[in-house]
Design an enzyme around this catalytic site. Structure first.
Site, PDB file in Angstrom:
ATOM      1  CB  SER A 141      -0.742   0.034   1.232  1.00 16.60           C
ATOM      2  OG  SER A 141      -1.573   1.301   1.637  1.00 16.60           O
ATOM      3  CE1 TYR A 154      -3.625  -2.398   5.312  1.00 11.11           C
ATOM      4  CE2 TYR A 154      -3.795  -0.168   4.927  1.00 11.11           C
ATOM      5  CZ  TYR A 154      -3.774  -1.569   4.257  1.00 11.11           C
ATOM      6  OH  TYR A 154      -3.930  -1.622   2.911  1.00 11.11           O
TER       7      TYR A 154
HETATM    8  N1  LIG Z   1      -8.826  -0.825  -0.987  1.00 13.31           N
HETATM    9  C1  LIG Z   1      -7.811   0.125  -0.808  1.00 13.31           C
HETATM   10  O1  LIG Z   1      -7.959   1.421  -0.735  1.00 13.31           O
HETATM   11  C2  LIG Z   1      -6.285  -0.489  -0.744  1.00 13.31           C
HETATM   12  C3  LIG Z   1      -5.329   0.401  -0.936  1.00 13.31           C
HETATM   13  C4  LIG Z   1      -4.013  -0.096  -0.990  1.00 13.31           C
HETATM   14  C5  LIG Z   1      -3.648  -1.440  -0.421  1.00 13.31           C
HETATM   15  N2  LIG Z   1      -4.837  -2.262  -0.509  1.00 13.31           N
HETATM   16  C6  LIG Z   1      -4.488  -3.732  -0.099  1.00 13.31           C
HETATM   17  O2  LIG Z   1      -4.998  -4.514  -1.246  1.00 13.31           O
HETATM   18  C7  LIG Z   1      -5.589  -5.563  -0.799  1.00 13.31           C
HETATM   19  C8  LIG Z   1      -6.818  -5.998  -1.238  1.00 13.31           C
HETATM   20  O3  LIG Z   1      -7.837  -5.010  -0.841  1.00 13.31           O
HETATM   21  P1  LIG Z   1      -9.321  -4.809  -1.277  1.00 13.31           P
HETATM   22  O4  LIG Z   1      -9.774  -3.351  -1.128  1.00 13.31           O
HETATM   23  O5  LIG Z   1      -9.647  -5.576  -2.595  1.00 13.31           O
HETATM   24  O6  LIG Z   1      -9.926  -5.537   0.021  1.00 13.31           O
HETATM   25  P2  LIG Z   1     -11.616  -6.219   0.014  1.00 13.31           P
HETATM   26  O7  LIG Z   1     -12.248  -5.447  -0.751  1.00 13.31           O
HETATM   27  O8  LIG Z   1     -11.885  -6.062   1.645  1.00 13.31           O
HETATM   28  O9  LIG Z   1     -11.212  -7.555  -0.220  1.00 13.31           O
HETATM   29  C9  LIG Z   1     -10.757  -8.512   0.517  1.00 13.31           C
HETATM   30  C10 LIG Z   1     -10.562 -10.049   0.133  1.00 13.31           C
HETATM   31  O10 LIG Z   1      -9.685 -10.778   0.928  1.00 13.31           O
HETATM   32  C11 LIG Z   1     -10.590 -12.086   1.439  1.00 13.31           C
HETATM   33  N3  LIG Z   1      -9.915 -12.415   2.760  1.00 13.31           N
HETATM   34  C12 LIG Z   1     -10.094 -11.756   3.736  1.00 13.31           C
HETATM   35  N4  LIG Z   1      -9.376 -12.397   4.791  1.00 13.31           N
HETATM   36  C13 LIG Z   1      -9.159 -13.376   4.125  1.00 13.31           C
HETATM   37  C14 LIG Z   1      -8.325 -14.735   5.176  1.00 13.31           C
HETATM   38  N5  LIG Z   1      -8.115 -14.787   6.269  1.00 13.31           N
HETATM   39  N6  LIG Z   1      -8.189 -15.719   3.954  1.00 13.31           N
HETATM   40  C15 LIG Z   1      -8.322 -15.773   2.763  1.00 13.31           C
HETATM   41  N7  LIG Z   1      -8.990 -14.785   2.325  1.00 13.31           N
HETATM   42  C16 LIG Z   1      -9.492 -13.493   3.031  1.00 13.31           C
HETATM   43  C17 LIG Z   1     -11.730 -11.488   1.156  1.00 13.31           C
HETATM   44  O11 LIG Z   1     -12.951 -12.502   1.151  1.00 13.31           O
HETATM   45  P3  LIG Z   1     -13.455 -13.352   2.445  1.00 13.31           P
HETATM   46  O12 LIG Z   1     -13.838 -12.085   3.285  1.00 13.31           O
HETATM   47  O13 LIG Z   1     -14.753 -14.136   1.926  1.00 13.31           O
HETATM   48  O14 LIG Z   1     -12.114 -14.071   3.079  1.00 13.31           O
HETATM   49  C18 LIG Z   1     -11.910 -10.573  -0.145  1.00 13.31           C
HETATM   50  O15 LIG Z   1     -11.779 -11.585  -1.075  1.00 13.31           O
HETATM   51  C19 LIG Z   1      -5.280  -5.714   0.485  1.00 13.31           C
HETATM   52  O16 LIG Z   1      -4.055  -6.231   0.992  1.00 13.31           O
HETATM   53  C20 LIG Z   1      -5.311  -4.188   0.863  1.00 13.31           C
HETATM   54  O17 LIG Z   1      -4.545  -4.046   2.142  1.00 13.31           O
HETATM   55  C21 LIG Z   1      -6.255  -1.727  -0.613  1.00 13.31           C
END
Ligand SMILES: NC(=O)c1ccc[n+]([C@@H]2O[C@H](COP(=O)([O-])OP(=O)(O)OC[C@H]3O[C@@H](n4cnc5c(N)ncnc54)[C@H](OP(=O)(O)O)[C@@H]3O)[C@@H](O)[C@H]2O)c1
Length: 266
Positions: A141, A154
């Site tokens: 991130s 985080y």
């Molecule tokens: N959104 C942002 O602004 C942003 C910015 C920078 C970086 N990121 C990073 O990008 C990545 C994805 O973010 P996102 O925004 O796409 O998140 P999201 O929409 O909350 O999706 C999270 C995904 O991870 C799965 N997950 C959560 N806990 C898990 C576990 N213990 N085992 C297996 N799967 C699990 C969830 O499905 P289930 O709940 O069904 O397990 C879901 O598929 C993360 O690492 C986040 O830190 C996000």
């Protein structure tokens, strides 16, 4: 002999789903999609097969479990596949004061963002090094470039992801295996609401990218062999600013952006 496959954690929605789609379409490889809840995962897998005509293998699994890497490996082997590209995307955020969270919530963040990512990286790197091909994309991130008051654990977890990945990409240089870290700024997914951060100033003030745009940037960066992939225009500019601004100034600014608005009016 086994065939190459993509393995994407957190692939049922958000950035993981978008990356799974783009990488599956570009490589044509079967894609193993992992998340805990099977219903949304199965639907996501069907959508990728329908759109791109590739084989998808949905695996409902909590990757913080101690035997997660082995389960993934065994399931791939049962399909005659090996992990050619591992995308460690699953992650969780945590908004609010550090002392306000219970131990289990903080431990869960470390288990997922740090421990699981590290152990999956180690497990699958060994096979990649033996085959002298493939690689690992760790989703970090923009927050990994600075301490983040009100999202302290985080931000620290993403600093770890960046540090680990940069070190390993150096250790493995010339091995035929490529490691890189993706460092998006805000992306429009359910992630912010999940960690209770939608009331924070950054959600109002900072533009958010789409998950698809992040996925396409990740593909381009991967193809170009970048070690750090910074999607969009805003993210690389901000990361430069974050590196040149003294922490004495930077940390309170980041804290202000991450603070909840009602906490300030308070
Ligand atoms: N959104 C942002 O602004 C942003 C910015 C920078 C970086 N990121 C990073 O990008 C990545 C994805 O973010 P996102 O925004 O796409 O998140 P999201 O929409 O909350 O999706 C999270 C995904 O991870 C799965 N997950 C959560 N806990 C898990 C576990 N213990 N085992 C297996 N799967 C699990 C969830 O499905 P289930 O709940 O069904 O397990 C879901 O598929 C993360 O690492 C986040 O830190 C996000």
């Amino acid at each position: 002999m086994s065939r190459p496959a993509l393995v994407v954690t957190g692939a049922s929605e958000g950035i993981g789903l978008a990356i799974a789609g783009v990488f599956a379409a570009k490589t044509g490889h079967p894609v193993m999609m992992i998340a805990r809840r099977s219903e949304p995962l199965e639907a996501a897998a069907r959508s990728i097969t329908d759109r791109h005509g590739v084989t998808t293998i949905p695996l409902a699994l909590d990757i913080t479990g101690t035997d997660a890497a082995q389960i993934i490996e065994t399931t791939l082997a049962a399909h005659g596949l090996h992990a050619e590209i591992l995308i460690n995307n699953a992650g969780v955020g945590l908004g609010g004061t550090f002392a306000g969270h219970d131990e289990a919530t903080i431990a869960n963040l470390i288990d997922l963002n740090v421990r699981a990512l590290t152990l999956l990286t180690r497990h699958f790197l060994i096979g990649m090094l033996a085959r002298r091909s493939g690689g690992i994309i760790n989703v970090g991130s923009l927050g990994g470039f600075a301490p983040g008051p009100y999202q302290a654990a985080y931000y620290a977890s993403k600093a770890y992801v960046a540090s680990l990945t940069r070190a390993l990409s150096d250790e493995t240089a010339g091995s035929g295996v490529h490691l890189c870290v993706v460092t998006p700024g805000p992306v429009e997914t359910a992630f912010h609401a999940r960690m209770g951060a939608n009331e924070s100033f950054y959600r109002k003030l900072m533009p958010a990218m789409t998950a698809d745009a992040v996925a396409h940037a990740t593909w381009r960066g991967w193809r170009l062999g970048f070690r750090v992939i910074q999607p969009g225009l805003f993210t690389p500019l901000l990361s430069i600013l974050m590196r040149i601004t003294p922490w004495l100034l930077l940390v309170p600014i980041v804290g202000w952006l991450l603070q909840k608005r009602y906490a300030v009016k308070g």
